[in-house]
Design a protein around this motif. Structure first.
Motif, PDB file in Angstrom:
ATOM      1  N   ASN A   1      -1.897  -5.990   6.182  1.00  0.00           N
ATOM      2  CA  ASN A   1      -0.843  -7.041   5.225  1.00  0.00           C
ATOM      3  C   ASN A   1      -0.682  -6.193   3.914  1.00  0.00           C
ATOM      4  O   ASN A   1      -0.324  -6.830   2.871  1.00  0.00           O
ATOM      5  CB  ASN A   1      -1.501  -8.384   4.822  1.00  0.00           C
ATOM      6  N   SER A   2      -1.127  -4.940   3.501  1.00  0.00           N
ATOM      7  CA  SER A   2      -1.067  -4.344   2.324  1.00  0.00           C
ATOM      8  C   SER A   2       0.390  -4.095   2.162  1.00  0.00           C
ATOM      9  O   SER A   2       0.649  -3.649   1.069  1.00  0.00           O
ATOM     10  CB  SER A   2      -2.048  -3.382   2.265  1.00  0.00           C
TER      11      SER A   2
ATOM     12  N   LEU B   1      -3.370  -6.292 -12.939  1.00  0.00           N
ATOM     13  CA  LEU B   1      -2.741  -5.006 -12.868  1.00  0.00           C
ATOM     14  C   LEU B   1      -1.416  -5.414 -13.117  1.00  0.00           C
ATOM     15  O   LEU B   1      -0.697  -4.782 -13.758  1.00  0.00           O
ATOM     16  CB  LEU B   1      -2.790  -4.447 -11.259  1.00  0.00           C
TER      17      LEU B   1
ATOM     18  N   VAL C   1      -0.561 -13.468   1.030  1.00  0.00           N
ATOM     19  CA  VAL C   1      -0.549 -12.450   2.181  1.00  0.00           C
ATOM     20  C   VAL C   1      -0.629 -11.044   1.676  1.00  0.00           C
ATOM     21  O   VAL C   1      -0.850 -10.326   2.593  1.00  0.00           O
ATOM     22  CB  VAL C   1       0.502 -13.088   3.063  1.00  0.00           C
ATOM     23  N   ALA C   2       0.073 -10.796   0.487  1.00  0.00           N
ATOM     24  CA  ALA C   2       0.064  -9.303   0.135  1.00  0.00           C
ATOM     25  C   ALA C   2      -1.057  -9.150  -0.462  1.00  0.00           C
ATOM     26  O   ALA C   2      -1.256  -8.939  -1.797  1.00  0.00           O
ATOM     27  CB  ALA C   2       1.305  -9.252  -0.685  1.00  0.00           C
ATOM     28  N   THR C   3      -2.191  -8.622   0.252  1.00  0.00           N
ATOM     29  CA  THR C   3      -3.313  -8.423  -0.500  1.00  0.00           C
ATOM     30  C   THR C   3      -3.456  -6.926  -0.669  1.00  0.00           C
ATOM     31  O   THR C   3      -2.650  -5.936  -0.068  1.00  0.00           O
ATOM     32  CB  THR C   3      -4.303  -8.753   0.586  1.00  0.00           C
ATOM     33  N   LEU C   4      -4.354  -6.654  -1.736  1.00  0.00           N
ATOM     34  CA  LEU C   4      -4.234  -5.203  -2.002  1.00  0.00           C
ATOM     35  C   LEU C   4      -5.216  -4.606  -0.793  1.00  0.00           C
ATOM     36  O   LEU C   4      -5.964  -5.169  -0.045  1.00  0.00           O
ATOM     37  CB  LEU C   4      -5.528  -4.968  -3.202  1.00  0.00           C
ATOM     38  N   PRO C   5      -4.967  -3.284  -0.556  1.00  0.00           N
ATOM     39  CA  PRO C   5      -5.559  -2.720   0.636  1.00  0.00           C
ATOM     40  C   PRO C   5      -6.945  -2.480   0.216  1.00  0.00           C
ATOM     41  O   PRO C   5      -7.614  -2.256  -0.502  1.00  0.00           O
ATOM     42  CB  PRO C   5      -4.911  -1.141   0.711  1.00  0.00           C
ATOM     43  N   LYS C   6      -7.839  -2.902   1.626  1.00  0.00           N
ATOM     44  CA  LYS C   6      -9.267  -3.010   1.824  1.00  0.00           C
ATOM     45  C   LYS C   6     -10.075  -1.589   1.347  1.00  0.00           C
ATOM     46  O   LYS C   6     -11.020  -1.855   0.617  1.00  0.00           O
ATOM     47  CB  LYS C   6      -9.778  -3.250   2.898  1.00  0.00           C
ATOM     48  N   TRP C   7      -9.325  -0.477   1.422  1.00  0.00           N
ATOM     49  CA  TRP C   7      -9.843   0.700   1.389  1.00  0.00           C
ATOM     50  C   TRP C   7      -9.926   1.296   0.151  1.00  0.00           C
ATOM     51  O   TRP C   7     -10.575   2.362  -0.407  1.00  0.00           O
ATOM     52  CB  TRP C   7      -9.628   1.842   2.546  1.00  0.00           C
ATOM     53  N   ILE C   8      -9.039   0.824  -0.920  1.00  0.00           N
ATOM     54  CA  ILE C   8      -8.772   1.363  -2.181  1.00  0.00           C
ATOM     55  C   ILE C   8     -10.000   0.866  -3.237  1.00  0.00           C
ATOM     56  O   ILE C   8     -10.500  -0.230  -2.988  1.00  0.00           O
ATOM     57  CB  ILE C   8      -7.255   0.933  -2.771  1.00  0.00           C
ATOM     58  N   ARG C   9     -10.277   1.770  -4.126  1.00  0.00           N
ATOM     59  CA  ARG C   9     -11.172   1.312  -5.334  1.00  0.00           C
ATOM     60  C   ARG C   9     -10.547   0.744  -6.497  1.00  0.00           C
ATOM     61  O   ARG C   9      -9.377   1.128  -6.562  1.00  0.00           O
ATOM     62  CB  ARG C   9     -11.737   2.644  -5.439  1.00  0.00           C
TER      63      ARG C   9
ATOM     64  N   LEU D   1       3.121  -5.394   1.889  1.00  0.00           N
ATOM     65  CA  LEU D   1       3.582  -6.282   0.771  1.00  0.00           C
ATOM     66  C   LEU D   1       3.257  -5.923  -0.607  1.00  0.00           C
ATOM     67  O   LEU D   1       4.135  -5.777  -1.703  1.00  0.00           O
ATOM     68  CB  LEU D   1       3.453  -7.880   0.963  1.00  0.00           C
TER      69      LEU D   1
ATOM     70  N   GLU E   1      -8.999   3.302  -8.323  1.00  0.00           N
ATOM     71  CA  GLU E   1      -7.659   4.038  -7.658  1.00  0.00           C
ATOM     72  C   GLU E   1      -6.513   3.184  -7.812  1.00  0.00           C
ATOM     73  O   GLU E   1      -5.431   3.694  -7.931  1.00  0.00           O
ATOM     74  CB  GLU E   1      -8.222   4.277  -6.112  1.00  0.00           C
TER      75      GLU E   1
END
Lengths: 283, 309
Positions: B117-118, A142, A84-92, B120, A95
């Motif tokens: 959900n980011s 990462l 559930v702790a996904t990387l944010p969708k907007w980040i490259r 976390l 980045e």
């Protein structure tokens, strides 16, 4: 051996619901610990407490820190991947690398780029354009480039196909794990991680019902597939559970003499999933 | 375009947080003022008469050049006196756009990360909640408006250049009419001081929006607005007062430090100087607002610490 995580009477309740019920726990360095339980058993609550993501009652010590109040210091040494702790969708991708390098002193950029070179993840793409498998690979790259002491994995491979899942754990063992590090992992695909675990913790309704070393489990628990004429004899030896599938009956025994069981039929190692079902159905 | 400029290079946690805010809010920080500036320029170019006569006065149409050519000495003097004010007023569209950017960035600041959900992921990094919230606050209160000021500066120079072209072929010299009476550095200083003081005045409102953003399950805008409306109604019905609305109005208008008497007439448009703007800090309301902001931000930090999903 040194304990890196100790919990004493650890509890957590949401209103009247007791998510964790006075848990006591000692986890040592250099282990791969599987935390196994049904949905809602308290696995994620336990991990969230260890990660300082929620408040709790009782004592909890992780690498000498109080997780809830010292989360930012503690997270220098702990990494976390969750379904559930996904990387944010907007980040490259580039980045994300820059960011982790900026906040983690021990981050090794070359290492991360090396891991990514082995994949087909483009550095200039945003996360929203990557597949689920690529996102997990990136997250793993990462995290493996941070010199962390503890890695917490909460259903890390959910939604991945079998090839990615196998690769995920193989890479973890080859490129990350050593005797100074500890991995905590929860998953529903118990069979896939069974052979890499060194410790296992079963949780049910907020209680730890079994916490044991894998070697001890193999010593203590065994499966007997008796010859048909020996089924009654096997029943007499107080098995923990009995299962009949496709006309074949098998028994799970605890602390029985392996030699005596061998006289009745074929004795094999118990799988974690069978043990889990046995313990969950017991009582 | 920004890739080579923007590198964190090594361990700099706060810098990394600020970059993260920029990456996430690129639209509010850069795109919004850029688009408004570009659109304003297009409007000006059109009104210059490149595409024909477009200034309407008493039913007749003129180009900008014709308007300047036909100005009386008195009008020219008036233009000279007010050129600074005119340039300041010309940046209004950019600053209004940026005001909305500030409001909506504050509302999304602690909500979006929970929605996707980011949170976390961010919380798995060794940065404290207070540092994270400080980086978001600085982005809303300083980065967004200061970048916009850069754009207003470019726009003002553009206007002067356009004006210079418009004087070609008239009796007026561009230097006399426009450049000699313009003080660009002073205007820039005034705008920077204004933006900083505005943000400090508006801080309690922005902090309230961030608090709504950390609490909201669905719409932070509604969550921020509804209690205010209810309280204001309650106050009006039972006490016949309007303290809350006055408080918000005063702080959101930046303590009315701009000092605009927008009567439609040049002579009534008298923006205050930097010193006058700074003097607004002597008002008790300014400090009361800051105290409220500190309390709201403290609560926001505590709530983010708790909310993991």
């Amino acid at each position: 051996m040194s304990n890196i995580i100790t919990a004493h009477n650890l509890g957590k309740s949401y209103g009247s619901f007791q998510a964790l019920n006075n848990i006591n726990l000692n986890i040592q360095k250099g282990q791969i610990v599987g935390i196994i339980g049904a949905n809602g058993a308290g696995k994620t609550t336990l991990l969230n407490s260890i990660l300082g993501l929620c408040s709790y009652d009782g004592d909890l010590n992780v690498l000498g820190f109080d997780p809830y109040n010292q989360r930012d210091e503690m997270m220098k040494k702990i990494c976390f991947i969750s379904d559930v702790a996904t990387l944010p969708k907007w980040i490259r991708v580039c980045e994300a690398i820059d960011f982790v390098e900026g906040v983690h002193k021990s981050f090794d950029r070359q290492k991360a780029l090396g891991f990514l070179a082995g994949t087909n993840i483009p550095l200039d793409k945003k996360i929203r354009h990557l597949s689920k498998g690529m996102i997990v690979q990136l997250h793993l790259a990462l995290i493996m480039s941070i010199d962390a002491r503890i890695l917490v994995l909460d259903e890390p491979t959910l939604g991945l196909d079998i090839i990615y899942r196998k690769k995920f754990y193989r890479q973890l063992l080859e490129d990350f794990f050593d005797e100074d590090r500890t991995i905590l992992v929860t998953t529903h695909q118990v069979d896939e991680i069974e052979n890499i675990l060194s410790e296992v913790i079963f949780i049910r309704e907020g209680n730890i019902i079994l916490s044991a070393n894998m070697d001890d489990i193999v010593d203590q628990w065994m499966v007997l597939n008796p010859a048909t004429e020996n089924i009654d004899a096997a029943r007499m030896m107080a098995p923990v559970s009995e299962q009949t599938m496709l006309g074949r009956t098998s028994f799970i025994f605890k602390d029985q003499s392996r030699d005596r069981l061998a006289q009745l039929g074929e004795v094999s190692r118990v799988s974690l999933s069978d043990l889990f079902v046995t313990l969950m159905e017991g009582d | 375009m920004s890739a080579p400029l923007l590198r964190i290079n090594g361990y700099h946690p706060f810098k990394a947080l600020m970059f993260r805010e920029y990456w996430e809010n690129r639209r509010a920080v850069l795109t919004t003022p850029l688009v408004i500036t570009a659109l304003s320029m297009v409007v000006i170019i059109i009104s210059m008469g490149i595409f024909g006569r477009s200034i309407h006065i008493n039913g007749e149409t003129f180009t900008l050049q014709q308007v300047i050519a036909n100005m009386s000495m008195q009008d020219a003097q008036s233009l000279k006196d007010n050129v600074n004010h005119l340039l300041l007023a010309s940046s209004a569209p950019i600053m209004i756009g940026v005001w909305f950017s500030m409001i909506f960035t504050a509302l999304g600041s602690l909500y979006d990360e929970r929605k996707d959900n980011s949170i976390l992921f961010w919380k798995s990094m060794p940065v404290s909640d207070s540092q994270t919230i400080l980086s978001k606050l600085l982005t809303v209160t300083l980065v967004i408006p200061l970048v916009a000021i850069g754009f207003t500066f470019i726009f003002q120079i553009f206007l002067l250049i356009v004006g210079t072209f418009a004087t070609i072929g008239t009796d007026y010299s561009a230097w006399d009419l426009l450049w000699s009476s313009t003080n660009l550095p002073a205007m820039l200083l005034r705008e920077v001081v204004y933006v900083i003081m505005y943000s400090l005045w508006a801080l309690p409102v922005l902090a309230w929006l961030m608090l709504a953003s950390v609490v909201a399950k669905r719409s932070p805008l509604l969550l921020a607005g509804i209690p205010v409306v209810l309280f204001a109604l309650f106050e009006a019905l039972f006490f016949h007062t309007r303290y809350l609305i006055d408080f918000i109005g005063k702080h959101l208008s930046g303590g009315r430090i701009q000092g605009m008497g927008m009567g439609g007439d040049f002579n009534h448009f008298s923006p205050r100087g930097p010193l006058e703007i700074l003097q607004s800090a002597t008002q008790p309301a300014f400090w009361l607002g800051l105290a409220v902001a500190v309390i709201l931000l403290y609560i926001t930090v505590q709530l983010r610490k708790r909310s993991s999903l």
